[in-house]
Motif scaffolding. Structure first.
Motif, mmCIF file in Angstrom:
data_model
loop_
_atom_site.group_PDB
_atom_site.id
_atom_site.type_symbol
_atom_site.label_atom_id
_atom_site.label_comp_id
_atom_site.label_asym_id
_atom_site.label_seq_id
_atom_site.Cartn_x
_atom_site.Cartn_y
_atom_site.Cartn_z
ATOM 1 N N ALA A 160 0.861 -1.178 0.000
ATOM 2 C CA ALA A 160 0.000 0.000 0.000
ATOM 3 C C ALA A 160 0.899 1.230 0.000
ATOM 4 O O ALA A 160 2.109 1.140 0.208
ATOM 5 C CB ALA A 160 -0.927 -0.005 1.212
ATOM 6 N N VAL A 161 0.287 2.376 -0.246
ATOM 7 C CA VAL A 161 1.002 3.650 -0.254
ATOM 8 C C VAL A 161 0.545 4.465 0.954
ATOM 9 O O VAL A 161 -0.658 4.597 1.197
ATOM 10 C CB VAL A 161 0.721 4.451 -1.537
ATOM 11 N N PHE A 162 1.495 5.012 1.708
ATOM 12 C CA PHE A 162 1.169 5.829 2.877
ATOM 13 C C PHE A 162 1.704 7.240 2.672
ATOM 14 O O PHE A 162 2.894 7.428 2.407
ATOM 15 C CB PHE A 162 1.747 5.206 4.142
ATOM 16 N N PRO B 24 -8.974 6.672 -0.654
ATOM 17 C CA PRO B 24 -10.174 7.088 0.074
ATOM 18 C C PRO B 24 -9.879 8.205 1.064
ATOM 19 O O PRO B 24 -8.712 8.567 1.291
ATOM 20 C CB PRO B 24 -10.579 5.808 0.804
ATOM 21 N N PRO B 25 -10.910 8.770 1.688
ATOM 22 C CA PRO B 25 -10.688 9.743 2.768
ATOM 23 C C PRO B 25 -9.929 9.102 3.928
ATOM 24 O O PRO B 25 -9.717 7.891 3.962
ATOM 25 C CB PRO B 25 -12.109 10.140 3.187
ATOM 26 N N GLU B 26 -9.540 9.919 4.889
ATOM 27 C CA GLU B 26 -8.710 9.456 6.002
ATOM 28 C C GLU B 26 -9.305 8.220 6.687
ATOM 29 O O GLU B 26 -10.465 8.210 7.074
ATOM 30 C CB GLU B 26 -8.545 10.590 7.015
ATOM 31 N N LEU B 27 -8.484 7.202 6.857
ATOM 32 C CA LEU B 27 -8.956 5.924 7.396
ATOM 33 C C LEU B 27 -8.803 5.810 8.912
ATOM 34 O O LEU B 27 -9.553 5.088 9.553
ATOM 35 C CB LEU B 27 -8.211 4.769 6.717
ATOM 36 N N HIS B 28 -7.794 6.439 9.485
ATOM 37 C CA HIS B 28 -7.592 6.402 10.946
ATOM 38 C C HIS B 28 -7.609 4.959 11.475
ATOM 39 O O HIS B 28 -8.358 4.624 12.386
ATOM 40 C CB HIS B 28 -8.663 7.241 11.656
ATOM 41 N N LEU B 29 -6.736 4.148 10.925
ATOM 42 C CA LEU B 29 -6.654 2.740 11.324
ATOM 43 C C LEU B 29 -5.379 2.414 12.099
ATOM 44 O O LEU B 29 -5.426 1.707 13.111
ATOM 45 C CB LEU B 29 -6.751 1.840 10.087
ATOM 46 N N LEU B 30 -4.240 2.895 11.648
ATOM 47 C CA LEU B 30 -2.958 2.471 12.223
ATOM 48 C C LEU B 30 -2.797 2.716 13.712
ATOM 49 O O LEU B 30 -2.134 1.922 14.388
ATOM 50 C CB LEU B 30 -1.796 3.154 11.488
ATOM 51 N N PRO B 31 -3.371 3.770 14.300
ATOM 52 C CA PRO B 31 -3.121 4.011 15.728
ATOM 53 C C PRO B 31 -3.854 3.064 16.673
ATOM 54 O O PRO B 31 -3.675 3.154 17.890
ATOM 55 C CB PRO B 31 -3.624 5.449 15.943
ATOM 56 N N LEU C 8 -3.817 0.665 -2.679
ATOM 57 C CA LEU C 8 -4.495 1.437 -1.650
ATOM 58 C C LEU C 8 -3.589 2.574 -1.193
ATOM 59 O O LEU C 8 -2.397 2.366 -0.930
ATOM 60 C CB LEU C 8 -4.829 0.537 -0.451
ATOM 61 N N VAL C 9 -4.149 3.780 -1.097
ATOM 62 C CA VAL C 9 -3.427 4.950 -0.580
ATOM 63 C C VAL C 9 -4.074 5.351 0.743
ATOM 64 O O VAL C 9 -5.274 5.623 0.785
ATOM 65 C CB VAL C 9 -3.485 6.136 -1.559
ATOM 66 N N ASP C 10 -3.289 5.358 1.798
ATOM 67 C CA ASP C 10 -3.800 5.789 3.107
ATOM 68 C C ASP C 10 -3.131 7.103 3.475
ATOM 69 O O ASP C 10 -1.922 7.153 3.703
ATOM 70 C CB ASP C 10 -3.512 4.725 4.175
ATOM 71 N N LYS C 11 -3.920 8.160 3.519
ATOM 72 C CA LYS C 11 -3.380 9.459 3.959
ATOM 73 C C LYS C 11 -4.161 9.856 5.213
ATOM 74 O O LYS C 11 -5.317 10.246 5.144
ATOM 75 C CB LYS C 11 -3.455 10.484 2.849
#
Length: 431
Positions: free
Chosen positions: A147-149, A174-181, A250-253
Motif C-alpha cells: 500500500a502507499v502511505f 479514500p478519505p482518512e482511514l484512521h486505522l494504524l493508531p 491502496l493509498v492511506d493518507k
C-alpha cells in the motif's frame, strides 16, 4: 435564468437545515438582511459546511472562496442576500461576484514572539510525552499487500494530494482511514467517538461505499459489525484491499499517524514493501492553516490542557514532532520506497509532481489527476453529507488548485517566530 429571490429562498432553506439544532432566535425569522456571523453565529467551519450544502442543493461547483475569503482570511460577515446574489450570478453566467463584504484587512504581520512562547527542544519533549501509550501488538497474521502511505502533519496539503491521486485508475485513495493508531476496530471506535472526532470514523465506511457499491447504511453496518467482533485494524485493511485484486494500490493518507513513531513502525510490520510519500510544507504554511482551522480540537486532551500553549505553538510543535518522527522512520526504509514531495511545488506545478509520484509507484500518469474538481467520484463527501468528509473541508471552497497557497503565510508571519530546532529542520527539508 435564476432570480436572486428564487435562489435566496433555497439558500434560506439550506441555512435553516444546517442550524436546525442551534439555539438561535431571529426576530421575524431569517431574511435577506440576516448576517451569518452577527445574527446566526457562524464560525469558519460553518461557512464551509454552508458552501458544501448550497453546492449540493444546486448540484454544481460555485467556487465559494471568491465570496468568503478576502486577503487570506474569512470575510467579517455576509448576509443572506449577498450569498444569494453570488450564487445566482455563478449559476447564470459564471461571472465572479464582487466581494460580499469589505475585505478583511490583513492582521499585523508577526515578526517576533516573546522567548517564553518559542518552541524549544524541552517543550517538544514534554509535548511528545503527552500522547497516549497504545497497544499495537501484531495479530500474528501474514503481511497485507503493498500500500502507499502519505506521511505529513495536518494542514500540509494531504487532502489535495489524496484527491489528485484518486484521479488515477491504478490507485484507490479514500478519505482518512484512521486505522494504524489502533489495534482493533473497537479500540478505534472508543478513541474517536467524541463530539469533535466522530466524523473521523466515517472514512472507512465511505471507502466501502465506493469499493463495493454499498449504501451508507450497509457500509456503516459492516463497520459496526467489525467493531463488535473485535476485528483487528490489520484485518480491516485486508477488507479494503481484497476488492482491489492487486490491480490498484491502496493509498492511506491520515495525518495523525505521524504523532508516534510506534504507529509508523506498523507500516513496515503489517505490509509487504509499502511505499511512502513524505509530504512536506513550510512550517509557517502549516501553522497558519492550523490556526485558521482550529485543529487543536482534534488533539488528545493530554496534549493541549497542560502547558498553556497557544494555537501557534501547538501547530509548530505538531510540525516538528511529525517531521522528526517521519525522518526517523525514513532511515529504516530503502530509498527506492521513499519519496519526498513539497506541497509548494504541488500547487505550483501539479502535473510535474504527479508524474514523479506515478513513476515512483510504477503506474502510468493519467491526465485526469490534475483536475480535482471534475465529475469523477473522488470521495470528497462524507457518508451522508459532504460536510462530514474526513479531511480538509476547505477543498470545497475552491474550484481550482490555488498556487497562492504556497506563500500566503508570508502575509502573516516572519520566519523569526520559529524556534531554532524548527528552523534547522525546515532548512534540512529544503526551506
Amino acid at each position: 435564468m435564476y432570480t436572486v429571490e428564487a435562489v435566496e429562498e433555497r439558500v434560506i432553506g439550506v441555512i435553516a437545515d444546517l442550524t436546525e439544532d442551534w439555539d438561535v432566535e431571529l426576530e421575524g425569522g431569517m431574511n435577506s438582511g440576516t448576517t451569518m456571523v452577527g445574527d446566526v453565529g457562524f464560525a469558519s467551519i460553518d461557512f464551509i459546511q454552508m458552501a458544501v450544502a448550497i453546492e449540493s442543493e444546486f448540484k454544481t461547483k460555485l467556487g465559494f472562496q471568491d465570496l468568503l475569503m478576502q486577503a487570506g482570511k474569512y470575510v467579517d460577515d455576509v448576509t443572506v442576500r449577498q450569498i444569494a446574489q453570488f450564487v445566482a450570478e455563478r449559476l447564470n453566467n459564471g461571472v465572479p461576484a464582487a466581494p460580499a463584504a469589505p475585505a478583511a484587512t490583513d492582521p499585523q504581520r508577526v515578526t517576533s514572539v516573546p522567548e517564553e512562547q518559542r518552541v524549544t527542544a524541552t517543550k517538544l519533549a514534554t509535548f511528545r510525552r503527552r500522547f497516549p501509550v497504545r497497544d499495537l501488538a501484531d495479530d500474528g497474521t501474514p503481511k497485507n499487500e503493498r500500500a502507499v502511505f502519505v506521511l505529513s502533519p495536518p494542514r500540509s496539503g494531504s487532502t489535495l494530494l489524496r484527491i489528485l491521486l484518486a484521479g488515477n485508475s491504478k490507485l484507490f485513495a479514500p478519505p482518512e482511514l484512521h486505522l494504524l493508531p489502533y489495534r482493533t476496530m473497537a479500540d478505534r471506535r472508543r478513541a474517536l467517538e467524541g463530539a469533535h472526532t466522530d466524523h473521523l470514523l466515517e472514512g472507512t465506511a465511505r471507502a466501502l461505499m465506493h469499493l463495493k457499491g454499498w449504501s451508507a447504511e450497509q457500509s456503516l453496518a459492516f463497520v459496526a459489525d467489525c467493531e463488535r467482533q473485535g476485528m483487528t485494524t490489520k484485518a480491516f485493511y485486508r477488507e479494503l484491499q481484497a476488492p482491489l485484486q492487486g490491480e490498484r494500490l491502496l493509498v492511506d493518507k491520515t495525518p495523525w499517524y505521524i504523532v508516534d513513531v510506534d504507529i509508523l513502525k506498523r507500516v513496515e510490520r503489517d505490509f509487504v514493501d509499502p511505499l511512502y510519500i513524505h509530504l512536506v510544507r513550510h512550517p509557517l504554511g502549516m501553522v497558519r492553516s492550523y490556526e485558521e482551522s482550529s485543529m487543536q480540537r482534534l488533539l488528545p486532551p493530554t496534549a493541549t490542557q497542560e502547558g498553556g500553549y497557544g494555537s501557534r505553538e501547538l501547530a509548530e510543535l505538531t510540525w516538528l514532532l511529525a517531521q522528526q518522527n517521519t525522518l526517523e522512520i525514513s532511515k529504516q526504509v530503502p530509498a527506492e520506497r521513499w519519496l519526498q514531495v513539497q506541497y509548494e511545488q504541488l500547487v505550483v506545478e501539479p502535473e510535474a509532481v504527479l508524474r514523479r509520484i506515478c513513476g515512483f509507484a510504477g503506474i502510468p500518469y493519467e491526465s485526469a489527476m490534475v483536475n480535482p474538481y471534475d465529475d469523477m467520484d473522488r470521495m470528497t463527501d462524507g457518508v451522508a453529507t459532504a460536510s462530514r468528509m474526513s479531511g480538509d473541508l476547505k477543498f470545497h471552497l475552491h474550484n481550482a488548485i490555488n498556487p497562492d497557497a504556497a506563500v500566503r503565510w508570508k502575509r502573516f508571519y516572519s520566519e523569526d517566530v520559529l524556534g531554532r530546532e524548527t528552523r534547522e529542520l525546515a532548512a534540512a527539508l529544503g526551506y
